[in-house]
Design a protein around this motif. Sequence first.
Motif, PDB file in Angstrom:
ATOM      1  N   GLU A 136       8.935   2.167 -16.366  1.00  0.00           N
ATOM      2  CA  GLU A 136       9.164   0.723 -16.476  1.00  0.00           C
ATOM      3  C   GLU A 136       8.447  -0.020 -15.354  1.00  0.00           C
ATOM      4  N   ALA A 137       8.507   0.561 -14.147  1.00  0.00           N
ATOM      5  CA  ALA A 137       7.852  -0.090 -13.011  1.00  0.00           C
ATOM      6  C   ALA A 137       6.358  -0.214 -13.256  1.00  0.00           C
ATOM      7  N   ILE A 180       3.675  -4.270  -7.992  1.00  0.00           N
ATOM      8  CA  ILE A 180       3.131  -3.198  -7.161  1.00  0.00           C
ATOM      9  C   ILE A 180       4.177  -2.727  -6.166  1.00  0.00           C
ATOM     10  N   ALA A 181       4.805  -3.683  -5.508  1.00  0.00           N
ATOM     11  CA  ALA A 181       5.842  -3.318  -4.539  1.00  0.00           C
ATOM     12  C   ALA A 181       6.997  -2.605  -5.245  1.00  0.00           C
ATOM     13  N   LEU A 234       0.834  -1.199   0.000  1.00  0.00           N
ATOM     14  CA  LEU A 234       0.000   0.000   0.000  1.00  0.00           C
ATOM     15  C   LEU A 234       0.869   1.248   0.000  1.00  0.00           C
ATOM     16  N   SER A 235       1.950   1.202   0.755  1.00  0.00           N
ATOM     17  CA  SER A 235       2.852   2.350   0.766  1.00  0.00           C
ATOM     18  C   SER A 235       3.431   2.593  -0.613  1.00  0.00           C
ATOM     19  N   ALA A 236       3.816   1.522  -1.286  1.00  0.00           N
ATOM     20  CA  ALA A 236       4.387   1.674  -2.622  1.00  0.00           C
ATOM     21  C   ALA A 236       3.360   2.242  -3.590  1.00  0.00           C
ATOM     22  N   ASP A 282      11.826  -4.661  -2.696  1.00  0.00           N
ATOM     23  CA  ASP A 282      11.713  -5.744  -3.668  1.00  0.00           C
ATOM     24  C   ASP A 282      12.122  -7.071  -3.051  1.00  0.00           C
ATOM     25  N   GLU A 283      13.242  -7.062  -2.354  1.00  0.00           N
ATOM     26  CA  GLU A 283      13.725  -8.329  -1.803  1.00  0.00           C
ATOM     27  C   GLU A 283      12.808  -8.840  -0.710  1.00  0.00           C
ATOM     28  N   ILE A 284      12.347  -7.947   0.147  1.00  0.00           N
ATOM     29  CA  ILE A 284      11.466  -8.375   1.228  1.00  0.00           C
ATOM     30  C   ILE A 284      10.187  -8.972   0.661  1.00  0.00           C
TER      31      ILE A 284
END
Lengths: 237, 237
Positions: free
Chosen positions: B115-116, B150-151, B103-105, B160-162
């Motif tokens: 690109e994202a 989304i993240a 949600l934060s992202a 991303d890693e989390i």
Amino acid sequence: MTEELTDLLAGSRNLVGRSSTVERVADVLRGHIIDGALAPGARLSEEAIGAALGVSRNTLREAFRLLSHEGLLVHEFNRGVFVAKPTAEDVVDLYRVRRALELSALRGAAEASDEAVALVGASVEMGQRAFDSGDWWGLGTANMRFHQAIAGLAGSPRTDEIVRRLLAELRLVFHVMSAPREFHAPYLEQNKEIHRMLCEGRLDEAADRLGGYLDVAERQLVDAFAELDDPRSQAPA
Amino acid sequence: MTEELTDLLAGSRNLVGRSSTVERVADVLRGHIIDGALAPGARLSEEAIGAALGVSRNTLREAFRLLSHEGLLVHEFNRGVFVAKPTAEDVVDLYRVRRALELSALRGAAEASDEAVALVGASVEMGQRAFDSGDWWGLGTANMRFHQAIAGLAGSPRTDEIVRRLLAELRLVFHVMSAPREFHAPYLEQNKEIHRMLCEGRLDEAADRLGGYLDVAERQLVDAFAELDDPRSQAPA
DNA sequence: CCAATTGGATTGTTCAACAATCCTTCGATC
DNA sequence: GATCGAAGGATTGTTGAACAATCCAATTGG
């Protein structure tokens, strides 16, 4: 005293089942990295460290792998492991994640347990004691504890672990701060106020305050990095 | 000149030079765990797996340590490593962290790169293709990809890693779902709509939608777990 | 039937060795 | 004199074997 508490903090993660050599080695190394005995960028020789700690290379490599995943070491294939050397970009990234998790935890703190709230208060008192005795590094530790307690309001084991990892990385960042007192001291009052708001149930207000405060701290750290990279600030050889 | 060459070298190394045995072993095991060949709760014998993959115990143990920190394996001292077996509490925790980060992202996606945003669209199309061909597991994969995208709007490597780690754990959770189609299919439309809102800049609206959607999914999974634990649903021996 | 013991199996850790890779130094060529 | 390349040594990557410590299950005894 402070060191005792630090050990307690680190040790409270996994309960008492702490008999693994790998984890003990990781604890020792983590301590040395966090308090600066092992400077960012330093290479850790398997042979040297293994001999110094009296463990085999294989065991040491497992400990290295542990700390690499905590973000304190970076592993370069065929080159060895190095103490992580955070950049300004890392600071921005760390604060981005902290904002997301800490603010979310604080906004949802209505359902937080009493013990979780009590931990926030305890960290504030700990910071006050450190301040009174002029222990600026201890003040930094108390500040970390404060943020960990804020994240703990979510009652989420995964959040706790992620934030612990982020704060450990942040410890490395702080080594670039030449003036720990000026950096850490102003936040003590802010922490007190946020704690007050939390106890009074003014959660959104507390979260906004915390958000602004994180913005300022991030800015301050990024500026410190810019100054390091800026040639004009370097002393002539 | 030198810098270009260095960058090229570094880039190609990460893509091609995946030459570490440990990481290759971890990749293989990760695949088997995620697609269910290694069931949750299964114990991984060092000797058996090492012999099967043709690697030594020491190397295998390093791979185990890697996957343990990804949350796919759990390591019990002196007992061995087991495929993680998520509980209903884990589901709640996973969704708590997902909510905070995704949600934060999404709320901050105004500054996201093109690109994202494109990756979000690509994941939606991928889901549509999987749906059309009746590939329900592929639909689940596309759904995961959607949430990772989304993240990714945050542009934060750590996020991303989390999230990748959280979604990998969630894959394990999905193995308790007996009806992957009924579970995954409804979310395709929701993903489309969120993507549309994202493209139109209606970020808060999109975030609210995503939040509600996560609540429903969490509820659904927790209910599935409750049914598993409920004696009345168990066949008489 | 329950409890303690014993034995086998598995993990935790170390040691030694060799292959692969990197970094440095030395030399050769222009 | 400088640049390039090739030995050389040092470090990491990986293996295999060995032994101690611990757990698990079967056996034994009450």
